[in-house]
Design a protein around this motif. Structure first.
Motif, PDB file in Angstrom:
ATOM      1  N   LEU A 223      -8.663  15.133  13.741  1.00  0.00           N
ATOM      2  CA  LEU A 223     -10.014  14.571  13.723  1.00  0.00           C
ATOM      3  C   LEU A 223     -10.683  14.881  15.048  1.00  0.00           C
ATOM      4  CD1 LEU A 223     -12.248  12.806  12.447  1.00  0.00           C
ATOM      5  CD2 LEU A 223     -11.126  10.826  13.502  1.00  0.00           C
ATOM      6  N   ASP A 224     -11.672  15.738  15.008  1.00  0.00           N
ATOM      7  CA  ASP A 224     -12.444  16.082  16.202  1.00  0.00           C
ATOM      8  C   ASP A 224     -13.750  15.309  16.165  1.00  0.00           C
ATOM      9  OD1 ASP A 224     -10.556  17.970  17.176  1.00  0.00           O
ATOM     10  OD2 ASP A 224     -11.310  19.450  15.726  1.00  0.00           O
ATOM     11  N   LEU A 225     -13.951  14.442  17.137  1.00  0.00           N
ATOM     12  CA  LEU A 225     -15.168  13.639  17.178  1.00  0.00           C
ATOM     13  C   LEU A 225     -16.343  14.483  17.667  1.00  0.00           C
ATOM     14  CD1 LEU A 225     -13.663  10.388  18.703  1.00  0.00           C
ATOM     15  CD2 LEU A 225     -14.213  10.827  16.307  1.00  0.00           C
ATOM     16  N   PRO A 226     -17.536  14.222  17.167  1.00  0.00           N
ATOM     17  CA  PRO A 226     -18.699  15.017  17.564  1.00  0.00           C
ATOM     18  C   PRO A 226     -19.088  14.823  19.027  1.00  0.00           C
ATOM     19  CG  PRO A 226     -19.330  13.244  16.068  1.00  0.00           C
ATOM     20  CD  PRO A 226     -17.843  13.261  16.100  1.00  0.00           C
TER      21      PRO A 226
ATOM     22  N   LEU B   8     -11.391  10.141   4.902  1.00  0.00           N
ATOM     23  CA  LEU B   8     -10.741   9.511   6.041  1.00  0.00           C
ATOM     24  C   LEU B   8     -10.555   8.019   5.798  1.00  0.00           C
ATOM     25  CD1 LEU B   8      -9.683   9.826   8.987  1.00  0.00           C
ATOM     26  CD2 LEU B   8     -11.996   9.278   9.767  1.00  0.00           C
ATOM     27  N   ASP B   9      -9.303   7.559   5.840  1.00  0.00           N
ATOM     28  CA  ASP B   9      -8.992   6.140   5.683  1.00  0.00           C
ATOM     29  C   ASP B   9      -8.648   5.473   7.005  1.00  0.00           C
ATOM     30  OD1 ASP B   9      -9.081   6.159   2.774  1.00  0.00           O
ATOM     31  OD2 ASP B   9      -7.201   7.285   2.858  1.00  0.00           O
ATOM     32  N   LEU B  10      -8.077   6.242   7.913  1.00  0.00           N
ATOM     33  CA  LEU B  10      -7.434   5.656   9.092  1.00  0.00           C
ATOM     34  C   LEU B  10      -7.388   6.678  10.209  1.00  0.00           C
ATOM     35  CD1 LEU B  10      -5.554   3.293  10.183  1.00  0.00           C
ATOM     36  CD2 LEU B  10      -3.653   4.574   9.199  1.00  0.00           C
ATOM     37  N   VAL B  11      -7.507   6.193  11.438  1.00  0.00           N
ATOM     38  CA  VAL B  11      -7.355   7.049  12.612  1.00  0.00           C
ATOM     39  C   VAL B  11      -6.076   6.667  13.343  1.00  0.00           C
ATOM     40  CG1 VAL B  11      -8.287   7.582  14.909  1.00  0.00           C
ATOM     41  CG2 VAL B  11      -9.813   7.526  12.923  1.00  0.00           C
TER      42      VAL B  11
ATOM     43  N   LEU C  59       0.844  -1.190   0.000  1.00  0.00           N
ATOM     44  CA  LEU C  59       0.000   0.000   0.000  1.00  0.00           C
ATOM     45  C   LEU C  59       0.882   1.244   0.000  1.00  0.00           C
ATOM     46  CD1 LEU C  59      -2.973   1.092   0.365  1.00  0.00           C
ATOM     47  CD2 LEU C  59      -2.460   1.187   2.801  1.00  0.00           C
ATOM     48  N   ASP C  60       0.617   2.146  -0.919  1.00  0.00           N
ATOM     49  CA  ASP C  60       1.378   3.389  -0.996  1.00  0.00           C
ATOM     50  C   ASP C  60       0.872   4.340   0.071  1.00  0.00           C
ATOM     51  OD1 ASP C  60       2.853   5.606  -1.650  1.00  0.00           O
ATOM     52  OD2 ASP C  60       2.350   5.565  -3.783  1.00  0.00           O
ATOM     53  N   ILE C  61       1.789   4.804   0.911  1.00  0.00           N
ATOM     54  CA  ILE C  61       1.401   5.717   1.988  1.00  0.00           C
ATOM     55  C   ILE C  61       0.968   7.075   1.445  1.00  0.00           C
ATOM     56  CG2 ILE C  61       3.655   6.777   2.413  1.00  0.00           C
ATOM     57  CD1 ILE C  61       1.384   5.411   5.179  1.00  0.00           C
ATOM     58  N   LYS C  62       1.435   7.411   0.241  1.00  0.00           N
ATOM     59  CA  LYS C  62       1.107   8.715  -0.341  1.00  0.00           C
ATOM     60  C   LYS C  62      -0.386   8.822  -0.600  1.00  0.00           C
ATOM     61  CE  LYS C  62       5.599   9.459  -2.524  1.00  0.00           C
ATOM     62  NZ  LYS C  62       6.342   9.657  -3.802  1.00  0.00           N
ATOM     63  N   GLY C  63      -0.956   9.895  -0.106  1.00  0.00           N
ATOM     64  CA  GLY C  63      -2.375  10.138  -0.294  1.00  0.00           C
ATOM     65  C   GLY C  63      -3.269   9.483   0.731  1.00  0.00           C
ATOM     66  N   LEU C  64      -2.699   8.641   1.608  1.00  0.00           N
ATOM     67  CA  LEU C  64      -3.501   8.011   2.658  1.00  0.00           C
ATOM     68  C   LEU C  64      -4.011   9.094   3.604  1.00  0.00           C
ATOM     69  CD1 LEU C  64      -4.273   5.070   3.547  1.00  0.00           C
ATOM     70  CD2 LEU C  64      -2.442   5.267   5.235  1.00  0.00           C
ATOM     71  N   ARG C  65      -5.304   9.121   3.815  1.00  0.00           N
ATOM     72  CA  ARG C  65      -5.915  10.171   4.639  1.00  0.00           C
ATOM     73  C   ARG C  65      -6.041   9.679   6.080  1.00  0.00           C
ATOM     74  NH1 ARG C  65      -8.043  14.362   1.814  1.00  0.00           N
ATOM     75  NH2 ARG C  65      -8.018  14.146  -0.445  1.00  0.00           N
ATOM     76  N   ILE C  66      -5.304  10.329   6.954  1.00  0.00           N
ATOM     77  CA  ILE C  66      -5.198   9.903   8.352  1.00  0.00           C
ATOM     78  C   ILE C  66      -5.755  10.978   9.271  1.00  0.00           C
ATOM     79  CG2 ILE C  66      -3.616   9.203  10.182  1.00  0.00           C
ATOM     80  CD1 ILE C  66      -1.698   8.229   8.026  1.00  0.00           C
ATOM     81  N   GLY C  67      -6.653  10.582  10.141  1.00  0.00           N
ATOM     82  CA  GLY C  67      -7.188  11.499  11.140  1.00  0.00           C
ATOM     83  C   GLY C  67      -6.445  11.352  12.452  1.00  0.00           C
ATOM     84  N   LEU C  68      -5.801  12.420  12.897  1.00  0.00           N
ATOM     85  CA  LEU C  68      -5.103  12.405  14.181  1.00  0.00           C
ATOM     86  C   LEU C  68      -6.136  12.735  15.262  1.00  0.00           C
ATOM     87  CD1 LEU C  68      -1.627  13.971  14.952  1.00  0.00           C
ATOM     88  CD2 LEU C  68      -3.477  13.962  16.604  1.00  0.00           C
ATOM     89  N   CYS C  69      -6.479  11.714  16.045  1.00  0.00           N
ATOM     90  CA  CYS C  69      -7.558  11.845  17.027  1.00  0.00           C
ATOM     91  C   CYS C  69      -6.989  11.905  18.443  1.00  0.00           C
ATOM     92  CB  CYS C  69      -8.533  10.678  16.895  1.00  0.00           C
ATOM     93  SG  CYS C  69      -9.939  10.791  18.018  1.00  0.00           S
ATOM     94  N   ARG C  70      -7.068  13.057  19.048  1.00  0.00           N
ATOM     95  CA  ARG C  70      -6.672  13.178  20.451  1.00  0.00           C
ATOM     96  C   ARG C  70      -7.775  12.646  21.353  1.00  0.00           C
ATOM     97  NH1 ARG C  70      -4.558  17.212  17.451  1.00  0.00           N
ATOM     98  NH2 ARG C  70      -2.379  17.790  17.816  1.00  0.00           N
ATOM     99  N   GLY C  71      -9.015  12.764  20.906  1.00  0.00           N
ATOM    100  CA  GLY C  71     -10.136  12.173  21.612  1.00  0.00           C
ATOM    101  C   GLY C  71     -10.582  12.959  22.822  1.00  0.00           C
TER     102      GLY C  71
END
Length: 433
Positions: free
Chosen positions: A275-278, A352-355, A232-244
Motif C-alpha cells: 500500500l503506497d500512500l499518496p 482494502l480491509d486492513l492496513v 472471521l475467516d482470514i481467507k480473502g481478507l485484503r491487507i495493505g502492507l504499508c511501509r509509509g
C-alpha cells in the motif's frame, strides 16, 4: 496457573462461574506487584489494603458488568477520586482530583477493580521520564509515556490498564513489552478527567494480553457488542502492507517482524499487497509535530505561569518556543491532517480491509535514556484512526517485536475482529531476524 497469570477474558469467565473471587484475584496481583515492583517500578501509587477492601465489597454482590472483578492500572495523568493523580510532576505531588475521569468511572461501573496509578512521563508529554523498566528485559526501555501501564500488564501485575496516546505513547510500549494495545478512533472514548496535552491528538486506550481482552473493554465503552464479535475467516481478507513515508527509520528487526507477519497472513489465505500512500501523506508526520507542539504549549501554559520553578526545563522550553506560536502554520497542519483523513478512509472498501504497518522501528532500545521514537505512530494518531498492536515474535536477543493494524475511522469493532483473526495466525513465539 496463578490467578495473576490469567488474561482478563480467562479471569472474567472464572469469576462468573464462581471458581475465582475478586479478592483472590486482587491478592494474587498484589503479591505479584510486591515481588516484581522493586525491579520493574511500574507503579506511582498502590494501596494494597484499599484494593483488598474494594475487592471484598465487589464479592458481596453477584457478578455484574463486563469488567467485573478484573484488575486495572490507570496511567497517572487520568484522575481517580480515591487515589492521587501526580502527573509525575512536583506540582501535583499528592494531589487528589476528587472525581474519577470518565473512562475510570465507566470501568468501575462495569465492575473493574482499580489497583493503582502507573508511572508516566511528566504530563504524558516531555520532561521527567518514567522510572519504569521493560517487562521482558529490565535492561531495556519500556517505551514512552504509557510505559508504566504497558509494563504492569506485560509483567502480569494486572490484567488491564488505561493508557493515552498523543504521538506513539500507547502502541509503541505495547510492542516493546510484548502485549496487545488498542488506540480507538479519536473521540470514541471521553478524555474528560485526563490531562490534555494536544486535544486534537490525545486518545485514551488500553492494554490487555489478548485481542479478546481488548474487545472486552471495547464492549464496556460500547465500541463493540457480543453479537459483533464473530469468527472471521482470514481467507480473502485484503491487507495493505504499508511501509509509509518514514520507512527509512526502520530497523532490521522491525522490518523482519513486519514481513514475517505479512508472509504468515498470506500463507493463511489473506491477500497482502503493498500500500503506497499518496503524496499528501509525505507531510503528515510534520503536520503532527506542528499540532502537538502548538497545542502542547497552550495546554501547559497554566503550570508554566503558576509553578515556573517546578516545571521541568524541557516543558519551559516548549512553552517558550516562539516557533510553536505560528497560528497560520498550526491551522495549515490541522487542515493537512483533515485532508489526509478523508483520503485514507476512501482507500478502504472493496480492495482494502486492513492496513499492517510497523508499531516501532524495531526492538526496545537498550537502557532508559531513550524511550524510542514515535516515527511509526505519529501519522496514524494525526489521522484519528483506530490502531491495534499485536505481538509478532521475539528478536534474536529475546526482545518482543510487534506489528500494528490500522482501519478507517469508526470501525473499531471490525478492526478488533480482524485483529483477532490475524493474531491467531501470527506466532508470538517466532524467532525473528
Amino acid at each position: 496457573m496463578q490467578p495473576y497469570e490469567l488474561t482478563a477474558t480467562q479471569a472474567s469467565r472464572l469469576i462468573a462461574e464462581g471458581q475465582l473471587s475478586c479478592e483472590e484475584l486482587a491478592r494474587s496481583c498484589l503479591a505479584r506487584i510486591s515481588e516484581r515492583e522493586p525491579t520493574l517500578r511500574a507503579w506511582a501509587y498502590v494501596d494494597p489494603d484499599q484494593v483488598v477492601r474494594n475487592a471484598r465489597e465487589l464479592d458481596k454482590s453477584p457478578p455484574h458488568g463486563v469488567l467485573y472483578g478484573l484488575t486495572w492500572g490507570v496511567k497517572d495523568v487520568i484522575n481517580t477520586f480515591d487515589m492521587p493523580t501526580g502527573h509525575n510532576s512536583p506540582i501535583y505531588k499528592g494531589h487528589f482530583a476528587g472525581k474519577d475521569a470518565a473512562c475510570v468511572a465507566i470501568a468501575r461501573h462495569c465492575g473493574a477493580q482499580i489497583v493503582g496509578k502507573t508511572e508516566t512521563f511528566e504530563f504524558a508529554a516531555v520532561g521527567r521520564p518514567a522510572i519504569t523498566r521493560n517487562a521482558r528485559n529490565s535492561a531495556h526501555s519500556p517505551g514512552a509515556s504509557s510505559s508504566g501501564s504497558a509494563a504492569a500488564v506485560g509483567d502480569s501485575m494486572v490484567q488491564l490498564a488505561f493508557a493515552t496516546q498523543t504521538g506513539g505513547s500507547l502502541i509503541r510500549p505495547a510492542a516493546y513489552n510484548g502485549i496487545y494495545g488498542f488506540k480507538p478512533t479519536h473521540g470514541a472514548v471521553s478524555n474528560e478527567g485526563a490531562k490534555m496535552f494536544a486535544p486534537t491528538l490525545d486518545t485514551i486506550g488500553w492494554y490487555g494480553r489478548s485481542v479478546d481482552d481488548l474487545a472486552l473493554v471495547a464492549e464496556a465503552f460500547q465500541l463493540s457488542q457480543n453479537n459483533e464479535q464473530h469468527s472471521l475467516d482470514i481467507k480473502g481478507l485484503r491487507i495493505g502492507l504499508c511501509r509509509g513515508p518514514n520507512w527509512s527509520h526502520i530497523e532490521a528487526s522491525g522490518k523482519a517482524a513486519l514481513i514475517t507477519a505479512a508472509n504468515l497472513l498470506e500463507s493463511a489465505g489473506a491477500i497482502v499487497e503493498d500500500l503506497d500512500l499518496p503524496e499528501p501523506f509525505e507531510q503528515i508526520t510534520q503536520a503532527h509535530r506542528v499540532i502537538m507542539r502548538g497545542e502542547g504549549r497552550v495546554s501547559l501554559r497554566n503550570e508554566y505561569l503558576q509553578h515556573h520553578s517546578k516545571v521541568h526545563e524541557e516543558l519551559r522550553l516548549l512553552v517558550e518556543d516562539t516557533s510553536a506560536t505560528d497560528i497560520p502554520a498550526l491551522i495549515a497542519a490541522r487542515d493537512m491532517a483533515a485532508q489526509c483523513r478523508g483520503i485514507l478512509d476512501s482507500l478502504f472498501g472493496r480492495s482494502l480491509d486492513l492496513v499492517i504497518t510497523p508499531p516501532a522501528p524495531g526492538e526496545a532500545p537498550h537502557g532508559l535514556a531513550s524511550p524510542g521514537t514515535m516515527i511509526f505512530n505519529a501519522m496514524w494518531t494525526a489521522l484519528h484512526v483506530p490502531c491495534i498492536a499485536i505481538p509478532a515474535g521475539v528478536s534474536r536477543s529475546g526482545l518482543p517485536l510487534g506489528i500494528q493494524l490500522v482501519g478507517p475511522r469508526g470501525t473499531d469493532a471490525a478492526l478488533l475482529n480482524m485483529a483477532r483473526a490475524c493474531s491467531d495466525i501470527i506466532g508470538q513465539d517466532n524467532i525473528i531476524g
